[in-house]
Design a protein around this motif. Sequence first.
Motif, PDB file in Angstrom:
ATOM      1  N   LYS A 118       6.197   5.959 -10.699  1.00  0.00           N
ATOM      2  CA  LYS A 118       6.876   4.716 -11.070  1.00  0.00           C
ATOM      3  C   LYS A 118       7.903   4.260 -10.040  1.00  0.00           C
ATOM      4  CE  LYS A 118      10.391   6.783 -14.046  1.00  0.00           C
ATOM      5  NZ  LYS A 118      10.969   6.793 -15.380  1.00  0.00           N
ATOM      6  N   HIS A 119       8.335   5.147  -9.142  1.00  0.00           N
ATOM      7  CA  HIS A 119       9.325   4.765  -8.133  1.00  0.00           C
ATOM      8  C   HIS A 119       8.682   4.418  -6.793  1.00  0.00           C
ATOM      9  CE1 HIS A 119      12.434   5.924 -10.900  1.00  0.00           C
ATOM     10  NE2 HIS A 119      11.856   7.092 -11.050  1.00  0.00           N
ATOM     11  N   SER A 120       7.716   5.214  -6.366  1.00  0.00           N
ATOM     12  CA  SER A 120       7.115   5.006  -5.043  1.00  0.00           C
ATOM     13  C   SER A 120       5.813   4.210  -5.092  1.00  0.00           C
ATOM     14  CB  SER A 120       6.820   6.354  -4.389  1.00  0.00           C
ATOM     15  OG  SER A 120       5.762   7.011  -5.067  1.00  0.00           O
ATOM     16  N   ASN A 121       5.175   4.176  -6.230  1.00  0.00           N
ATOM     17  CA  ASN A 121       3.847   3.580  -6.414  1.00  0.00           C
ATOM     18  C   ASN A 121       2.747   4.378  -5.723  1.00  0.00           C
ATOM     19  OD1 ASN A 121       4.700   1.449  -8.042  1.00  0.00           O
ATOM     20  ND2 ASN A 121       5.217   0.211  -6.257  1.00  0.00           N
ATOM     21  N   LEU A 122       3.071   5.573  -5.214  1.00  0.00           N
ATOM     22  CA  LEU A 122       2.066   6.437  -4.606  1.00  0.00           C
ATOM     23  C   LEU A 122       1.467   7.343  -5.665  1.00  0.00           C
ATOM     24  CD1 LEU A 122       3.911   7.561  -1.353  1.00  0.00           C
ATOM     25  CD2 LEU A 122       2.278   5.698  -1.632  1.00  0.00           C
ATOM     26  N   ARG A 123       0.198   7.672  -5.481  1.00  0.00           N
ATOM     27  CA  ARG A 123      -0.473   8.576  -6.413  1.00  0.00           C
ATOM     28  C   ARG A 123      -0.279  10.012  -5.940  1.00  0.00           C
ATOM     29  NH1 ARG A 123      -4.843   5.650  -9.362  1.00  0.00           N
ATOM     30  NH2 ARG A 123      -5.672   7.719  -9.661  1.00  0.00           N
ATOM     31  N   PRO A 124       0.376  10.852  -6.735  1.00  0.00           N
ATOM     32  CA  PRO A 124       0.601  12.239  -6.305  1.00  0.00           C
ATOM     33  C   PRO A 124      -0.710  13.024  -6.271  1.00  0.00           C
ATOM     34  CG  PRO A 124       1.275  11.951  -8.567  1.00  0.00           C
ATOM     35  CD  PRO A 124       0.906  10.584  -8.052  1.00  0.00           C
ATOM     36  N   ALA A 174      15.566   0.060  -2.958  1.00  0.00           N
ATOM     37  CA  ALA A 174      16.366  -0.903  -2.195  1.00  0.00           C
ATOM     38  C   ALA A 174      15.803  -2.308  -2.346  1.00  0.00           C
ATOM     39  CB  ALA A 174      16.415  -0.503  -0.717  1.00  0.00           C
ATOM     40  N   PHE A 175      14.476  -2.427  -2.315  1.00  0.00           N
ATOM     41  CA  PHE A 175      13.831  -3.731  -2.453  1.00  0.00           C
ATOM     42  C   PHE A 175      14.181  -4.368  -3.793  1.00  0.00           C
ATOM     43  CE2 PHE A 175      10.352  -6.386  -3.930  1.00  0.00           C
ATOM     44  CZ  PHE A 175      10.175  -7.253  -2.863  1.00  0.00           C
ATOM     45  N   GLU A 177      18.010  -5.306  -3.879  1.00  0.00           N
ATOM     46  CA  GLU A 177      18.332  -6.453  -3.027  1.00  0.00           C
ATOM     47  C   GLU A 177      17.690  -7.738  -3.550  1.00  0.00           C
ATOM     48  OE1 GLU A 177      17.947  -5.714   1.198  1.00  0.00           O
ATOM     49  OE2 GLU A 177      18.535  -3.613   0.877  1.00  0.00           O
ATOM     50  N   LYS A 178      16.521  -7.616  -4.142  1.00  0.00           N
ATOM     51  CA  LYS A 178      15.862  -8.785  -4.725  1.00  0.00           C
ATOM     52  C   LYS A 178      16.692  -9.343  -5.876  1.00  0.00           C
ATOM     53  CE  LYS A 178      11.584 -10.040  -7.086  1.00  0.00           C
ATOM     54  NZ  LYS A 178      10.331  -9.513  -7.626  1.00  0.00           N
ATOM     55  N   GLU A 179      17.156  -8.456  -6.762  1.00  0.00           N
ATOM     56  CA  GLU A 179      17.991  -8.904  -7.871  1.00  0.00           C
ATOM     57  C   GLU A 179      19.281  -9.552  -7.373  1.00  0.00           C
ATOM     58  OE1 GLU A 179      17.502  -9.040 -11.289  1.00  0.00           O
ATOM     59  OE2 GLU A 179      15.446  -8.610 -10.672  1.00  0.00           O
ATOM     60  N   GLU A 180      19.905  -8.951  -6.362  1.00  0.00           N
ATOM     61  CA  GLU A 180      21.131  -9.511  -5.796  1.00  0.00           C
ATOM     62  C   GLU A 180      20.874 -10.881  -5.170  1.00  0.00           C
ATOM     63  OE1 GLU A 180      22.421  -6.442  -3.124  1.00  0.00           O
ATOM     64  OE2 GLU A 180      23.071  -5.140  -4.772  1.00  0.00           O
ATOM     65  N   PHE A 181      19.747 -11.029  -4.492  1.00  0.00           N
ATOM     66  CA  PHE A 181      19.381 -12.301  -3.881  1.00  0.00           C
ATOM     67  C   PHE A 181      19.188 -13.374  -4.949  1.00  0.00           C
ATOM     68  CE2 PHE A 181      16.146 -15.334  -2.494  1.00  0.00           C
ATOM     69  CZ  PHE A 181      16.655 -15.760  -1.277  1.00  0.00           C
ATOM     70  N   ILE A 182      18.433 -13.032  -5.981  1.00  0.00           N
ATOM     71  CA  ILE A 182      18.178 -13.992  -7.068  1.00  0.00           C
ATOM     72  C   ILE A 182      19.495 -14.386  -7.723  1.00  0.00           C
ATOM     73  CG2 ILE A 182      17.129 -14.267  -9.357  1.00  0.00           C
ATOM     74  CD1 ILE A 182      14.794 -12.494  -8.305  1.00  0.00           C
ATOM     75  N   LYS A 197      11.153 -12.519   3.827  1.00  0.00           N
ATOM     76  CA  LYS A 197      11.280 -12.555   5.287  1.00  0.00           C
ATOM     77  C   LYS A 197      12.531 -11.809   5.733  1.00  0.00           C
ATOM     78  CE  LYS A 197      11.470 -15.822   9.157  1.00  0.00           C
ATOM     79  NZ  LYS A 197      12.398 -15.077   9.936  1.00  0.00           N
ATOM     80  N   GLU A 198      13.639 -12.068   5.064  1.00  0.00           N
ATOM     81  CA  GLU A 198      14.900 -11.409   5.406  1.00  0.00           C
ATOM     82  C   GLU A 198      14.807  -9.892   5.191  1.00  0.00           C
ATOM     83  OE1 GLU A 198      19.225 -11.224   3.310  1.00  0.00           O
ATOM     84  OE2 GLU A 198      18.418 -13.246   3.647  1.00  0.00           O
ATOM     85  N   PHE A 199      14.219  -9.485   4.080  1.00  0.00           N
ATOM     86  CA  PHE A 199      14.111  -8.055   3.775  1.00  0.00           C
ATOM     87  C   PHE A 199      13.237  -7.347   4.802  1.00  0.00           C
ATOM     88  CE2 PHE A 199      12.313  -4.324   1.706  1.00  0.00           C
ATOM     89  CZ  PHE A 199      13.452  -3.725   1.199  1.00  0.00           C
ATOM     90  N   LEU A 200      12.092  -7.941   5.131  1.00  0.00           N
ATOM     91  CA  LEU A 200      11.201  -7.320   6.117  1.00  0.00           C
ATOM     92  C   LEU A 200      11.851  -7.253   7.490  1.00  0.00           C
ATOM     93  CD1 LEU A 200       7.752  -8.812   5.086  1.00  0.00           C
ATOM     94  CD2 LEU A 200       8.548  -6.459   4.787  1.00  0.00           C
ATOM     95  N   SER A 201      12.537  -8.305   7.876  1.00  0.00           N
ATOM     96  CA  SER A 201      13.219  -8.306   9.176  1.00  0.00           C
ATOM     97  C   SER A 201      14.303  -7.235   9.218  1.00  0.00           C
ATOM     98  CB  SER A 201      13.840  -9.679   9.448  1.00  0.00           C
ATOM     99  OG  SER A 201      12.835 -10.651   9.581  1.00  0.00           O
TER     100      SER A 201
END
Length: 113
Positions: free
Chosen positions: A15-21, A58-59, A62-67, A98-102
């Motif tokens: 649920k945190h990484s979205n990777l399959r263990p 972090a994504f 930062e997304k919530e803070e941006f919104i 764009k800002e987050f990726l940069s």
Amino acid sequence: PPAHSRSDWIGPPDKHSNLRPVIFYVPPQESALERRLREARQEAQDSNQRFWARHNRAFRQEKEEFIYSRLKAKGLEMRDESGQKATLNAEEMADFYKEFLSKNLKKHLQYNR
């Protein structure tokens, strides 16, 4: 995995990484070289798990803070009158992406290296 299993087992996305263990199969007569390979694969999986869990956390933050900052600048609240969570349009969110990726370019380059 059952004791008679002879293959790796792949679980549902974390649920945190979205990777399959992966639970790696350990053969009964595993050689030293096979063990080193399995351990290296496990270390890589653990490293990927940590990176993507931190990145996604972090994504989201930062997304919530941006919104919140964009809505506040418009004089709006995080929820509208009906209690629905307020959103931004696709163009406004594109600014965030764009800002987050940069901002995280060096981290991604280092990760890929």
